[in-house]
Design an enzyme around this catalytic site. Structure first.
Site, PDB file in Angstrom:
ATOM      1  N   ASP A   1      17.390 195.866  13.696  1.00  0.00           N
ATOM      2  CA  ASP A   1      16.869 196.621  12.555  1.00  0.00           C
ATOM      3  C   ASP A   1      16.115 195.708  11.592  1.00  0.00           C
ATOM      4  O   ASP A   1      15.150 196.110  10.959  1.00  0.00           O
ATOM      5  CB  ASP A   1      18.021 197.318  11.807  1.00  0.00           C
ATOM      6  CG  ASP A   1      18.575 198.473  12.630  1.00  0.00           C
ATOM      7  OD1 ASP A   1      17.848 198.918  13.562  1.00  0.00           O
ATOM      8  OD2 ASP A   1      19.712 198.899  12.372  1.00  0.00           O
ATOM      9  N   CYS A   2      16.596 194.474  11.469  1.00  0.00           N
ATOM     10  CA  CYS A   2      15.937 193.548  10.548  1.00  0.00           C
ATOM     11  C   CYS A   2      14.817 192.739  11.214  1.00  0.00           C
ATOM     12  O   CYS A   2      13.950 192.185  10.545  1.00  0.00           O
ATOM     13  CB  CYS A   2      16.956 192.626   9.882  1.00  0.00           C
ATOM     14  SG  CYS A   2      18.187 191.969  11.012  1.00  0.00           S
TER      15      CYS A   2
END
Lengths: 389, 135
Positions: free
Chosen positions: A130-131
């Site tokens: 996600d990052c």
């Protein structure tokens, strides 16, 4: 008894009054003036080596892409680099081979290309998070557009090393070069009387934190090297008679110069890298000076038969570096040619450069923050059975 | 005067032929033997420089052939890129003729083309790839 401190010697360097000689030059000086007088006069002895040192590599930080990627697999000019370190850090090992060119090109060549300022193709893959959403990137990097790039070499500057020969009827292709059949030659690798750890056999001044010349830049001794073996047999002069102490070295790749660091390919063996290392030895007392006056005739190694494919190779004979440098030695009553693998010519240049840098005040000596161990048992890797054995 | 470098391959039954005698006497050729590996009852190899008038060299080569001895003329030379060389000495470990030598005092490599047998062993043994062959 002469006693000098690092501070006193550095003070003299700053004032341009320090007396600096190379580990070659100190031999004649001691012969002429004696140890006591030479120890009074000389403040620093420079040592150097320029040989193939496989256990080398570089940490690189590429900076973050947009969108960012957490690189899990990295290739530099098709040479795999280790990327299991955070998101955009990698370690390129000198001996890693190209996946497309094999033994022609490897990690050492990537390092050399980066030092030359060339563009290097970076290809990286990721599983995506996600990052760090990006899953793949292909781009070009060079030493100006990446962040940190520093060599971190786990095992350099071997204190001494074996000489190699071949009793078999086949040519052998080894990290000790091409060994001709039927004791056709003997190879060895050292700068001998100029070599750093042979001039400080018990690690009195070279230790963790020692500032060094590495690949044309200034760097440091970071740790004892891997396979550091101070308990190797030693002669009466305390100098080991085989592979003994080693150093882990660190230095800024961006400041390096390919006159003093070069990729190397050993036929049918693989890739290595010549690393130019220079280490100053401060003359703190007469004992330190006496050790720096060592000559090739006082340094010994063993000739091993590399056709025996075992870590327990038999030693054929003991030999001094003076004999090895003469070009021939006797093996089993036969005259055999000898050849070095390490460049004494470039090592001498490095010792002279370091001498000049210190004389100009561009290179100041550092006192080690910790000494290298004098005790360390070497383990072997055995085929073990149960998990708790 | 012309000069060529040749390698002669003697079959086992020809190693006793006094070849060099005939080449010198009959064809006025100057021979400089660079490398010889000859053993009775085995095949032999002889590398030498041959100096003489062009037509005499041609006649000499024909004579060699007539004796049932094969030969190869070296039309290649070894190129040493001295500016890229680090003078490590790895090539001297395999050089059979001593054409590649390290100075005992200055530890610098020297290459004597005249002594070179063009065996090409130095090309692969050079870790920096500074030796090559030119045709």
């Amino acid at each position: 008894m002469i006693k000098k401190s690092f501070e006193e010697i550095n003070e003299k360097i700053k004032k341009g009054k320090a007396v600096i000689v190379t580990a070659d030059e100190i031999i004649d000086l001691v012969a002429e003036k004696g140890i006591k007088k030479a120890a009074q006069e000389v403040d620093v002895v420079t040592t150097a080596t320029f040989g193939p040192m496989c256990s080398s590599g570089a940490f690189l930080n590429f900076g973050h892409s947009d969108p960012p990627i957490k690189m899990s697999k990295v290739w530099l000019n098709d040479v795999p680099a280790y990327a299991g370190i955070a998101a955009v850090d990698a370690y390129i090992g000198a001996t890693e081979l190209s996946e497309t060119k094999g033994m022609e090109y490897g990690g050492a060549h990537v390092i050399e290309d980066l030092i030359k300022g060339k563009n290097v193709k970076l290809h990286a893959k990721s599983y995506g998070t996600d990052c760090y959403p990006l899953k793949e990137i292909t781009t070009f990097i060079n030493k100006k557009n990446i962040n940190q790039a520093f060599l971190f070499n786990p095992r350099n500057a071997y204190q001494n090393y074996a000489a190699a020969t071949n009793s078999s009827d086949k040519t052998l292709y080894t990290y000790m070069g091409t060994l001709l059949p039927d004791y056709g030659n003997v190879t060895y690798s050292t700068s001998g009387q100029l070599s750093p750890l042979l001039n400080d056999p018990e690690y009195r001044t070279i230790g963790i934190g020692t500032r060094i010349f590495i690949g044309g830049a200034q760097g440091y001794v970071a740790w004892e090297g891997t396979q550091h073996n101070p308990e190797q047999n030693r002669g009466t002069n305390k100098v080991p008679i085989g592979a003994a102490g080693t150093l882990t070295l660190i230095g800024d790749l961006k400041q390096m110069n390919t006159n003093f660091i070069r990729a190397a390919v050993y036929e049918k063996y693989g890739i290595s890298i010549f690393i130019g290392i220079g280490i100053p030895i401060p003359i703190l007392d007469e004992d330190i000076l006496e050790k720096t006056a060592i000559k090739d005739s006082q340094i010994f190694t063993n000739v091993y038969d590399y056709s025996v494919q075992s870590r327990k190779r038999p030693a054929i004979r003991s030999v001094s570096y003076e004999e090895l440098r003469s070009g021939t030695i006797k093996l089993n009553n036969k005259k055999v040619s000898t050849a070095p693998l390490s460049s004494l010519k470039v090592a001498r240049e490095i010792a002279q450069i370091l001498k000049k840098q210190i004389a100009k005040g561009d290179f100041v000596l550092t006192q080690p923050v910790a000494h290298l161990p004098l005790k360390n048992k070497m383990n072997t890797l055995d085929i073990r059975g149960g998990k708790d054995e | 005067m012309n000069k060529i470098k040749i390698c002669l391959y003697f079959p086992p039954n020809k190693v006793t032929v006094p070849l060099s005698y005939h080449l010198i006497k009959n064809f006025d050729l100057q021979l400089n033997i660079l490398h010889a590996d000859i053993d009775l009852a085995k095949t032999g190899k002889l590398i030498m420089d041959v100096l003489g008038e062009k037509k005499n060299i041609e006649k000499g080569l024909k004579f060699i052939e007539q004796q049932g001895i094969k030969y190869k003329i070296f039309n290649k030379t070894i190129i040493w890129q001295e500016d890229k060389c680090i003078h490590c000495g790895a090539c001297t470990a395999v050089c059979p003729s001593g054409a590649l030598k390290l100075g005992t005092i200055d530890c610098m490599l020297t290459f004597d083309k005249e002594e070179c047998l063009v065996c090409e062993l130095c090309i692969k043994s050079c870790p920096l790839n500074v030796m090559s062959v030119a045709f």
